[in-house]
Design a protein around this motif. Structure first.
Motif, PDB file in Angstrom:
ATOM      1  N   LEU A  82       0.635  -1.456   0.267  1.00 60.64           N
ATOM      2  CA  LEU A  82      -0.365   0.245  -0.354  1.00 60.64           C
ATOM      3  C   LEU A  82       0.486   1.226  -0.001  1.00 60.64           C
ATOM      4  O   LEU A  82       0.441   2.457  -0.416  1.00 60.64           O
ATOM      5  N   LEU A  83       1.960   1.219   0.479  1.00 62.54           N
ATOM      6  CA  LEU A  83       2.881   2.333   0.725  1.00 62.54           C
ATOM      7  C   LEU A  83       4.425   2.085   0.527  1.00 62.54           C
ATOM      8  O   LEU A  83       4.579   1.264   0.317  1.00 62.54           O
ATOM      9  N   SER A  84       4.820   3.139  -0.920  1.00 64.60           N
ATOM     10  CA  SER A  84       5.980   2.730  -0.774  1.00 64.60           C
ATOM     11  C   SER A  84       6.921   4.348  -0.854  1.00 64.60           C
ATOM     12  O   SER A  84       6.571   5.455  -0.801  1.00 64.60           O
ATOM     13  N   ILE A  85       8.379   4.657  -0.649  1.00 66.64           N
ATOM     14  CA  ILE A  85       8.818   5.752  -0.829  1.00 66.64           C
ATOM     15  C   ILE A  85       9.672   5.511  -1.570  1.00 66.64           C
ATOM     16  O   ILE A  85      10.256   4.896  -2.422  1.00 66.64           O
ATOM     17  N   ASN A  86      10.239   6.565  -2.507  1.00 66.16           N
ATOM     18  CA  ASN A  86      10.883   7.123  -3.173  1.00 66.16           C
ATOM     19  C   ASN A  86      11.773   8.573  -3.012  1.00 66.16           C
ATOM     20  O   ASN A  86      11.695   9.647  -3.758  1.00 66.16           O
ATOM     21  N   TYR A  87      12.850   8.302  -2.666  1.00 68.72           N
ATOM     22  CA  TYR A  87      13.741  10.147  -1.770  1.00 68.72           C
ATOM     23  C   TYR A  87      15.242   9.894  -2.790  1.00 68.72           C
ATOM     24  O   TYR A  87      15.743   8.724  -2.734  1.00 68.72           O
ATOM     25  N   GLN A  88      14.829  11.493  -3.724  1.00 69.34           N
ATOM     26  CA  GLN A  88      16.571  10.840  -3.727  1.00 69.34           C
ATOM     27  C   GLN A  88      17.414  12.414  -2.715  1.00 69.34           C
ATOM     28  O   GLN A  88      16.774  13.293  -2.236  1.00 69.34           O
ATOM     29  N   PRO A  89      17.816  12.091  -3.470  1.00 74.12           N
ATOM     30  CA  PRO A  89      19.059  13.385  -2.574  1.00 74.12           C
ATOM     31  C   PRO A  89      18.947  14.682  -2.720  1.00 74.12           C
ATOM     32  O   PRO A  89      18.348  14.922  -4.059  1.00 74.12           O
ATOM     33  N   THR A  90      19.827  15.565  -2.207  1.00 71.97           N
ATOM     34  CA  THR A  90      18.756  17.103  -2.684  1.00 71.97           C
ATOM     35  C   THR A  90      19.927  17.721  -1.814  1.00 71.97           C
ATOM     36  O   THR A  90      20.573  17.171  -0.738  1.00 71.97           O
ATOM     37  N   ALA A  91      20.485  19.133  -2.473  1.00 69.09           N
ATOM     38  CA  ALA A  91      21.599  20.157  -2.079  1.00 69.09           C
ATOM     39  C   ALA A  91      20.628  20.368  -0.730  1.00 69.09           C
ATOM     40  O   ALA A  91      19.156  20.732  -0.397  1.00 69.09           O
ATOM     41  N   GLY A 114      -1.308   4.480  -1.664  1.00 67.29           N
ATOM     42  CA  GLY A 114      -2.255   3.792  -2.629  1.00 67.29           C
ATOM     43  C   GLY A 114      -1.948   4.673  -3.844  1.00 67.29           C
ATOM     44  O   GLY A 114      -1.265   4.373  -4.566  1.00 67.29           O
ATOM     45  N   GLN A 115      -3.873   4.756  -3.972  1.00 64.62           N
ATOM     46  CA  GLN A 115      -2.932   5.353  -5.591  1.00 64.62           C
ATOM     47  C   GLN A 115      -2.814   6.738  -5.403  1.00 64.62           C
ATOM     48  O   GLN A 115      -2.417   7.704  -6.559  1.00 64.62           O
ATOM     49  N   GLN A 116      -1.837   7.542  -3.945  1.00 63.88           N
ATOM     50  CA  GLN A 116      -1.982   8.930  -4.433  1.00 63.88           C
ATOM     51  C   GLN A 116      -0.167   9.005  -4.151  1.00 63.88           C
ATOM     52  O   GLN A 116       0.527   9.191  -3.173  1.00 63.88           O
ATOM     53  N   ILE A 260       1.242  -1.417   8.809  1.00 62.17           N
ATOM     54  CA  ILE A 260       0.434  -1.354   7.508  1.00 62.17           C
ATOM     55  C   ILE A 260       2.824  -2.962   7.664  1.00 62.17           C
ATOM     56  O   ILE A 260       3.400  -1.825   8.000  1.00 62.17           O
ATOM     57  N   ILE A 261       2.521  -3.836   7.590  1.00 61.15           N
ATOM     58  CA  ILE A 261       3.729  -4.508   7.412  1.00 61.15           C
ATOM     59  C   ILE A 261       4.358  -4.994   6.264  1.00 61.15           C
ATOM     60  O   ILE A 261       3.754  -5.892   5.370  1.00 61.15           O
TER      61      ILE A 261
END
Ligand SMILES: [Zn+2]
Length: 261
Positions: A82-91, A114-116, A260-261
């Motif tokens: 249900l939940l995913s994370i996509n973080y990129q490096p930033t200055a 979800g879809q958001q 959420i496991i």
């Protein structure tokens, strides 16, 4: 023990119809509200936030306020993707706003529920933790604030406890502007919010509010159960610079917390 979730509430959480919130983030309030001074002690403290401005009424009257004591024994576990994370490096762009240190994030990092899609805007720190986990208070709590295209907010919370030195945290601590105010931009130092996520990721999800005025509701909260570590010296470095900035616990009322496991 797991209580049955009323179907309507469960569907609402899964679909996360968290409409109606348009404030930009957890710390920076709308222009009208920032003119009202608030704090964590005395007459401007959390018990009085609701009286300080008509814009802050939800701090007193809201029924879905944050933080709460998360009781894992009462939650309903689901194992959906249900939940995913996509973080990129930033200055490293950061601001000492007088109450905390806030790192502003450049576009392109997301939390998907979800879809958001919610874009990461900024992260900041609280001392002590605002949420509790089965009654336990942690030394600090990190809030990663996200906003969807239609203005809905989602905040990821990570607990910090005393332990090993945290190099990512130190990069930020070393750059904290001495004086509250303008954003400091350090373009040749990168920071990556994913470094703050523990390997073990079990999330507690519920619908809450901003923990600072105007205490706007319909905020999707995703609290990671496993804490990360920072050294005692690092935690002291924050608490010596900033007075305690944790809002007291709020009633759960009839809200549902999903695991959420
Ligand atoms: Zn916060």
């Amino acid at each position: 023990m797991s209580n049955a979730v009323p179907r309507r509430q469960l569907l609402k959480l899964l679909g996360m119809s968290i409409l109606g919130t348009s404030f930009s983030n957890c710390v920076t309030s709308p222009a009208r509200a920032t003119s009202v001074s608030w704090g964590y002690i005395g007459k401007a403290g959390p018990e009085h936030w609701g009286e300080l401005s008509p814009d802050f009424q939800l701090c007193q009257l809201g029924k879905q306020q944050t933080p709460i004591d998360l009781q894992i024994t009462d939650v309903n576990a689901i194992s959906q993707d249900l939940l995913s994370i996509n973080y990129q490096p930033t200055a490293l762009h950061l601001i000492n706003n007088g109450k905390t240190i806030q790192v502003n994030y450049q576009a392109g990092s997301y939390l998907k529920y979800g879809q958001q899609n919610f874009e990461l805007l900024q992260f900041h720190f609280h001392h002590f933790s605002e949420h509790r986990l089965n009654g336990k208070i942690y030394d600090m709590e990190l809030h990663l604030v996200h906003r969807s295209q239609n203005g809905d907010l989602a905040v990821m919370a990570v607990f910090l406890q005393t332990g090993n030195f945290n190099p990512t945290l130190q990069t930020i601590w070393d750059a904290i502007p001495q004086e509250p105010g303008v954003e400091t931009r350090i373009e040749d130092i990168n920071i990556d919010a994913s470094q703050f996520l523990p390997t073990q990721q079990t999330f507690l999800v519920y619908s809450g509010s901003l923990t600072t005025p105007p205490c706007s509701e319909n905020v999707l909260w995703c609290v990671i159960e496993t804490p990360i570590e920072a050294s005692r010296a690092q935690i002291d470095q924050f608490s010596q610079r900033f007075p305690p900035n944790a809002r007291p616990l709020q009633p759960l009322n009839n809200r549902v917390v999903l695991e959420i496991i």
